[in-house]
Design an enzyme around this catalytic site. Structure first.
Site, short mmCIF file in Angstrom:
data_model
loop_
_atom_site.label_atom_id
_atom_site.label_comp_id
_atom_site.label_asym_id
_atom_site.label_seq_id
_atom_site.Cartn_x
_atom_site.Cartn_y
_atom_site.Cartn_z
N GLU A 192 0.83 -1.21 0.00
CA GLU A 192 0.00 0.00 0.00
C GLU A 192 0.86 1.26 0.00
O GLU A 192 0.74 2.14 0.86
CB GLU A 192 -0.98 -0.03 1.18
CG GLU A 192 -1.92 -1.22 1.08
CD GLU A 192 -3.09 -1.21 2.05
OE1 GLU A 192 -3.11 -0.38 2.97
OE2 GLU A 192 -4.00 -2.03 1.86
N GLU A 237 -3.63 -9.18 -0.26
CA GLU A 237 -4.21 -9.01 1.08
C GLU A 237 -5.73 -9.02 0.95
O GLU A 237 -6.27 -8.38 0.06
CB GLU A 237 -3.72 -7.69 1.68
CG GLU A 237 -4.05 -7.53 3.15
CD GLU A 237 -3.39 -6.27 3.73
OE1 GLU A 237 -2.18 -6.03 3.48
OE2 GLU A 237 -4.10 -5.53 4.43
C1 GAL Z 1 -4.30 -2.97 5.11
C2 GAL Z 1 -2.82 -2.83 5.43
C3 GAL Z 1 -2.45 -3.68 6.61
C4 GAL Z 1 -3.43 -3.47 7.72
C5 GAL Z 1 -4.81 -3.81 7.24
C6 GAL Z 1 -5.88 -3.72 8.30
O1 GAL Z 1 -4.76 -2.00 4.28
O2 GAL Z 1 -2.06 -3.22 4.34
O3 GAL Z 1 -1.15 -3.37 7.04
O4 GAL Z 1 -3.35 -2.16 8.14
O5 GAL Z 1 -5.12 -2.91 6.22
O6 GAL Z 1 -7.14 -3.98 7.74
#
Ligand code: GAL
Length: 810
Positions: A427, A503
């Protein structure tokens, strides 16, 4: 017979030898390299020290400890700690470590190095008052050479200053200190370089594998060398070997020798059978071994296909992965191999086959375990580039250090068969900015200059076509963070491109807590919102998989999309385990995350069994919630099951009906008017009972039950036994809301390394010998001292029948 194939001069000016040989050689037992555990007996001082590196400084009053060490985990939770609750609400600060040691006079002709696997963060290292270097990145492994500054035969002092005082510098709990292992490496003057081998398997099939091997040698004395390399299988048999003679010496560390091997009928490395070979290289000068070096080898091939997704060894395989941060719950960031192994065992039993090392290079032991246990790793480098995410994070160092850090990560990790994907960023705020058009190709170039065998990705929270990282063409796999509603449009958006869900999900749950009704989804609008005022007063979150953040989705909703399309090569769920920090959807007093499929103590939440029912062949029937409610309350009963066509539910012997999953259902549900007693579920296939599960209404807490994950542990000062503490009623039922305070006592050569209960809001120290149960459970982690013998672990609690358990340290 020795067959020299070619001698090539590399454009870089490096000497490069290409060689195949079939010379048998055995019987050398001379140890030429020593890699000594350097973790013992460091003196530690919390706080800054003027000239703490000075050799004459008296550190006798400093605390004596063994590494790995994380001083933050020993501190007190406070919302005022500069790390903020996002960073785990524990203290940072500055710490000094010193260790005195001797190096034998006989080592005078050797080279001596100190290897740090990771220091968080901004470390300065001195030996005998001489400054060796500064390293800002808290996750990178690094080496310093000590040779010129050592007193051979005399006393030496290493001093390390660790500065984690300027905060916030992390979006999650970082820990502070020398939290990974340290090694003292001694080699001859002619030796294989640091991370000096590179093994690849460019052609593999069931019948034969070609193995390419490169060796970088430091040849300080300019000697003429021979190299003898064998490949051994898991039982120690030599399956291929080769020699290389007359390597032309060079005084710097730039001799690169290449060998090519063939392994007939190779056993391929896979997630089901992670078969490992070892490449053992001996460096000889005048027929005398001057170095010996082992490189792990897994023979496998894989492919990412734009339409068909991922395949390993020619067979389609969806990557069923999780993201995890590096902390180990109550042990903090201090790495422990057994604690890592336990996490991986819990995940493996769920059917998980992938790990994303979010968002930084992991401890080397994690990769060793992934090699051995069969996990596909996405090895990630950065959470930011030049732009900040939190005020004092790595963006401050990126410009100066990214090349060095990324190179070191790739050199260290590229021999691990488990590592299948490199991620150069999570991100990255510059996704939307034209600077990404410059940086992404530069980073990809660094990776590809050291490894071309694996694809590169970035984890993008803005995966649309305005994304400049994707636009730059630098990445091989288009990484989506979340946006599963967009997956179906992927090929319309990116024709011909390969997909990976870097993710997903971010479902939120507190283990053992249930809010009704279970089928209304609650969405926490934004991580940037003020703490929620409409959440539960005790900061709990319902464990029915019905609470999600705005950017994510529930577990079930995500998996339903994921399993639908072959081109979706895999996913990494946020997260496998709860971690310290980022307590979304709340903030203080919460201090750890709710995202894990497994809680911080290692106890699975209910959704674990949804994955197990989908991802494994293990027969599953899991029912939730517990059965202690107010009479008359409407309670939703869920069942996750597999290997069956239907489940029937009974309350106190009366059938509440048969339910079957239809369409893409992942669970079945009954809405039940609660009455105390016994809830029983029976799964059937073709009318035959597959599994039966019962939950009883529990009475008052009456006794303690202790379950050790392992009763036999190694007396090596590092091994652990994880003891689950259950609060039961007089009939042996878990009391689902029990919060009894339990005291622990140890008799024998061991100590309590940590206690926990998975409660995100608990502010008691992790480093004490008591814990309140949380929803019926607590955990104590027993660590051996380096002495064999019996260890009796006793748990007592006011008004409860105590329990004890005997462990054996051998
Ligand atoms: C994502 C991020 C993670 C964590 C997660 C929580 O966007 O990459 O590090 O913060 O959100 O939902």
């Amino acid at each position: 017979m020795l067959i020299k194939k070619a001698l090539l001069q590399r454009t870089l000016g490096l000497l490069c030898l290409y060689f195949i040989a079939l010379l048998p050689f055995k019987g050398y037992s001379q140890e030429a390299r020593s890699i000594a555990d350097f973790d013992k007996d460091w003196h530690f001082h919390l706080g800054d020290v003027n000239d703490g590196q000075t050799t004459s400084l008296n550190d006798a009053s400093w605390r004596l400890l063994n590494l790995p060490h994380d001083w933050s985990i020993e501190g007190k939770f406070s919302k005022d700690n500069p790390a903020t609750p996002e960073g785990g609400a524990l203290p940072g600060g500055i710490g000094w470590y010193r260790k005195t040691f001797t190096v034998p006079a006989s080592s005078k002709n050797k080279l001596v190095y100190i290897d740090f696997d990771g220091v968080y963060q901004k470390s300065d290292v001195w030996v005998n008052g001489h400054h060796l270097g500064f390293r800002p990145n808290g996750y990178i492994s690094f080496r310093y050479e000590l040779t010129p500054y050592l007193n051979f035969g005399g006393k030496n002092t290493i001093a390390v200053k660790v500065d984690n005082s300027v905060q916030p510098n992390s979006r999650w709990y970082s820990g502070s200190g020398i939290y990974r292992n340290v090694w003292l490496v001694t080699t001859n003057k002619t030796a294989i370089d640091h991370w000096g081998t590179y093994v690849t398997t460019p052609q593999v099939d069931e019948k034969s594998a070609k193995v390419n091997f490169e060796i970088k040698i430091r040849n300080a004395e300019g000697q003429k060398l021979s190299l003898k390399t064998v490949i051994e299988n898991q039982t120690g048999e030599v399956v291929s070997e080769g020699s290389l003679d007359d390597v032309v010496p060079s005084k710097d560390s730039s001799v690169i020798a290449k060998q090519v091997f063939t392994v007939e009928n190779p056993v391929l490395w896979s997630v089901e059978r992670p078969y490992l070979y070892r490449v053992i290289t001996k460096v000889l000068v005048n027929s005398k071994i001057v170095d010996e070096y082992t490189t792990p080898l897994g023979i496998r091939y894989f492919n990412f296909d734009a339409d068909k997704g991922f395949s390993l060894n020619g067979k389609p395989l969806k990557i069923l992965g999780v993201c995890d941060h590096h902390d180990l719950g109550s042990l903090g960031a201090a790495v422990n191999t057994r604690a890592l192994e336990r996490q991986l065992q819990i995940l493996k039993a769920m059917g998980c086959n992938g790990i994303r090392t979010s968002h930084n290079p992991p401890a080397p032991e994690l990769l060793d375990l992934c090699d051995k246990m069969g996990f596909i790793v996405m090895d990630e480098a950065f959470d930011c580039w030049e732009w900040e995410k939190v005020k004092y994070d790595y963006h401050l160092y990126f410009k100066e250090w990214h090349k060095r850090d990324l190179e070191d990560q790739i050199l260290r990790d590229r021999n691990h068969p488990s590592v299948i994907i490199w991620s150069i960023g999570n991100e990255i705020p510059q996704q939307g900015d034209s600077t990404a058009l410059r940086i992404a190709p530069e980073l990809a170039g660094i990776v590809h200059s050291l490894d071309t065998t694996r694809p590169i990705t970035t984890a993008n929270d803005r995966p649309d076509t305005s994304n400049k990282i994707i636009k730059s063409g630098a990445i091989d796999l288009v990484g989506y963070n979340y946006h599963e509603f967009d997956y179906a449009k992927f090929h319309a958006r990116y024709p011909g491109k390969k997909f990976i869900a870097t993710e997903t999900t971010s479902g939120l749950e507190t283990r053992g807590h249930y809010d009704m009704p279970s089928d209304s989804i609650r969405v926490w609008p934004s991580r940037y919102d003020k703490p929620f005022t409409d959440g539960n007063k005790d900061n709990s979150v319902s464990a029915y998989d019905n609470v999600r953040p705005a950017w994510g989705s529930t577990h079930e909703a995500t998996w339903k999309v994921m399993k639908k399309y072959d081109f979706l090569s895999g996913m990494f769920i946020w997260t496998g385990f709860d971690y310290l920090g980022e307590p979304t959807p709340y903030s203080w007093p919460s201090r750890s995350s709710y995202f894990g499929i497994v809680d911080l103590a290692g106890f699975p939440k209910d959704i674990y069994y949804m994955y197990q029912s989908e991802w494994t062949n293990t027969p599953v029937l899991h029912i939730l919630p517990h059965w202690n409610w107010t009479p008359g309350k409407t309670v939703d009963v869920w069942a996750f099951y597999n290997h069956a066509d239907e489940v029937e539910l009974f309350l106190n012997g009366k059938s509440l009906g048969v339910k079957k999953k239809t369409g893409d259902d992942l669970h079945v549900m009954w809405r039940v008017k609660y009455e105390p007693g016994t809830l029983k579920a029976v799964s059937r296939k073709d009318g035959k009972v597959v599994l039966t599960r019962e939950i009883h209404t529990a009475g008052k807490p009456a006794k303690i039950e202790l379950i050790a994950d392992r009763k036999n542990i190694k007396a090596d000062g590092k091994d652990l036994s994880f003891i689950t503490v259950k609060i039961l009623d007089k009939d042996g039922n878990l009391v689902p809301d029990a919060d009894n305070l339990v005291n622990f006592e140890i008799n024998g050569s061991a100590f309590i390394a940590g206690v926990d209960n998975g409660d995100e809001v608990n502010h008691d120290s992790f480093k004490v010998n008591y814990r309140k149960a949380f929803n019926g459970l607590a955990l104590a982690i027993v660590q051996t001292k380096a002495k064999a013998g019996n260890i009796t672990f006793t748990a007592t609690s006011k008004g409860l029948q105590p329990a004890n358990i005997v462990l054996q340290a051998k």
